[in-house]
Design an enzyme around this catalytic site. Structure first.
Site, PDB file in Angstrom:
ATOM      1  CE  LYS A  70       5.493 -11.498   3.825  1.00 45.11           C
ATOM      2  NZ  LYS A  70       5.777 -12.829   3.387  1.00 45.11           N
ATOM      3  CG  ASP A  87       3.124  -9.641   1.048  1.00 37.75           C
ATOM      4  OD1 ASP A  87       2.022 -10.173   1.300  1.00 37.75           O
ATOM      5  OD2 ASP A  87       4.138 -10.291   0.726  1.00 37.75           O
ATOM      6  CB  ALA A 119       6.979  -8.352   2.877  1.00 35.83           C
ATOM      7  N   GLY A 120      10.415  -7.410   1.840  1.00 35.73           N
ATOM      8  CA  GLY A 120      11.319  -6.259   1.897  1.00 35.73           C
ATOM      9  C   GLY A 120      10.905  -5.148   0.931  1.00 35.73           C
ATOM     10  N   GLY A 121      10.567  -5.513  -0.304  1.00 36.51           N
ATOM     11  CA  GLY A 121      10.143  -4.515  -1.289  1.00 36.51           C
ATOM     12  C   GLY A 121       8.844  -3.841  -0.862  1.00 36.51           C
ATOM     13  CB  SER A 122       5.765  -5.190   0.695  1.00 36.98           C
ATOM     14  OG  SER A 122       5.552  -6.097  -0.362  1.00 36.98           O
TER      15      SER A 122
HETATM   16  O1  C5P Z   1       1.159  -8.760  -5.301  1.00 33.79           O
HETATM   17  P1  C5P Z   1       2.570  -9.079  -5.632  1.00 33.79           P
HETATM   18  O2  C5P Z   1       3.128  -8.162  -6.685  1.00 33.79           O
HETATM   19  O3  C5P Z   1       3.446  -9.174  -4.433  1.00 33.79           O
HETATM   20  O4  C5P Z   1       2.560 -10.517  -6.264  1.00 33.79           O
HETATM   21  C1  C5P Z   1       3.632 -11.040  -6.985  1.00 33.79           C
HETATM   22  C2  C5P Z   1       3.215 -12.310  -7.694  1.00 33.79           C
HETATM   23  O5  C5P Z   1       3.005 -13.356  -6.747  1.00 33.79           O
HETATM   24  C3  C5P Z   1       1.914 -12.224  -8.469  1.00 33.79           C
HETATM   25  O6  C5P Z   1       2.113 -11.746  -9.754  1.00 33.79           O
HETATM   26  C4  C5P Z   1       1.449 -13.663  -8.477  1.00 33.79           C
HETATM   27  O7  C5P Z   1       2.160 -14.422  -9.439  1.00 33.79           O
HETATM   28  C5  C5P Z   1       1.909 -14.176  -7.132  1.00 33.79           C
HETATM   29  N1  C5P Z   1       0.840 -14.080  -6.104  1.00 33.79           N
HETATM   30  C6  C5P Z   1      -0.214 -14.953  -6.154  1.00 33.79           C
HETATM   31  N2  C5P Z   1      -1.204 -14.883  -5.216  1.00 33.79           N
HETATM   32  C7  C5P Z   1      -1.140 -13.971  -4.226  1.00 33.79           C
HETATM   33  C8  C5P Z   1      -0.064 -13.070  -4.142  1.00 33.79           C
HETATM   34  C9  C5P Z   1       0.924 -13.141  -5.107  1.00 33.79           C
HETATM   35  O8  C5P Z   1      -0.290 -15.810  -7.048  1.00 33.79           O
HETATM   36  N3  C5P Z   1      -2.123 -13.949  -3.325  1.00 33.79           N
END
Ligand code: C5P
Length: 308
Positions: free
Chosen positions: A11, A144, A108-111
């Site tokens: 994405k 994501d 967002a490769g891991g997602s």
């Molecule tokens: O949800 P995800 O595991 O992808 O998020 C990784 C990190 O990115 C979170 O731990 C946070 O530090 C940051 N993040 C954030 N606000 C978001 C999405 C991600 O601060 N809306």
């Protein structure tokens, strides 16, 4: 059943407005997601317990071992455990991830891998989770992951997991320039908080409206879409990786309608006029010496789907 494969797209956040830090450690977002034609494929087979292998981009043992782990640190592993626990089936599968989406690149490769794994394992295990159930599980895995399931174009709110799909049929052509080593998403959000505390970038207390971006995605023209692209994570990504400025300049110098950092970076997404222009732009950027990998892509494309 012997093997089931699913693929899911990368994405680009065509617009990424980041609000203040919330008490749960996440930031409130207003974003416009666009799924683009760079896919990872996850193939699952019957097994005993979970076993994970990774091939392709980022699987290199030297550089990629930490980027794409093959144990519980991989989001795919957690996706498999979550689906199995929820459905009350044993978490038994051999899982292979064939990566084309670079890791830690803001794509967002891991997602995508987690979303593809949910779809493939749902079929392998016969868990028959509805699409909405899978989206709810996806939100527990990462901000994501729901979008990687849904694909297309969507507005994202909350931490990115609250999605409103948008009907936009116009196909947009982009060149993705992957520059240097990966960037850590939490580090980029943390840098944004620091820049805001220092008064060096706007506070984020007023999140921008996404409507102009959506209108431009629906009907163009390219110049109007180009004028609406924006990413609040670009300033912190540039602060952490100053050479990204050169990469962005290389894209606009090569004739991109606009260029922005994708998500938390360091990928640069360059908007092209059409498919021919994207091929030309990709060739020029590949020769510019600022990107490790250059890919011409288009979007929107569908979210995670079974293949084969
Ligand atoms: O949800 P995800 O595991 O992808 O998020 C990784 C990190 O990115 C979170 O731990 C946070 O530090 C940051 N993040 C954030 N606000 C978001 C999405 C991600 O601060 N809306």
């Amino acid at each position: 059943m012997t093997a089931v494969a699913a693929r899911a797209p990368a994405k680009v956040n065509v617009r990424l407005g980041v609000g203040p830090l919330r008490s749960d450690g996440f930031h409130e977002l207003r974003t416009v997601f666009l799924a683009v034609s760079l896919f990872d494929t996850v193939t699952v087979r019957p097994g005993e317990g979970l076993a994970l292998t990774v091939t392709g981009e980022g699987a290199d043992a030297r550089r990629g071992a930490d980027l794409v782990p093959t144990d519980r640190r991989n989001l795919v592993w957690r996706a498999a455990e979550l689906l199995a626990n929820t459905a009350g089936v044993p978490a038994d599968a051999e899982i292979d991830i064939a990566k084309s989406i670079p890791a830690a690149a803001g794509l967002a490769g891991g997602s995508a891998d987690a979303a593809a794994a949910l779809v493939a394992l749902d079929a392998l295990w016969g868990t028959r989770a509805g699409r909405e159930d899978l989206v709810a599980l996806a939100a527990r895995l990462g901000s994501d992951v729901p979008f990687s399931l849904v694909g297309g174009v969507a507005l994202g709110a909350g931490r990115g997991e609250h999605l409103t799909p948008v009907l936009a049929r116009t196909r947009w052509h982009w060149v993705l320039g992957i520059a240097g080593e990966g960037l850590s998403t939490p580090a980029v959000y943390g840098e944004l908080d620091r820049l805001r505390q220092a008064g060096r970038v706007p506070s984020g207390n007023e999140l921008p409206a996404s409507d102009p971006v959506v209108a431009a995605l629906r009907s163009g023209p390219t110049s109007v879409l180009a004028g609406t692209l924006a990413n609040d994570l670009q300033a912190p990504a540039l602060a952490l990786r100053p050479e990204l400025a050169r990469a962005l300049r290389a894209a606009t110098d090569a004739g991109a309608a606009a260029a922005l950092v994708s998500g938390s970076g360091p990928t640069v997404a360059a908007l092209a006029e059409d498919e021919d222009d994207a091929v030309r732009l990709a060739a020029e950027l590949a020769g510019a010496g600022v990107f490790r990998t250059v890919r011409a892509v288009h979007g929107p494309v569908p979210g995670a789907r079974l293949v084969g």
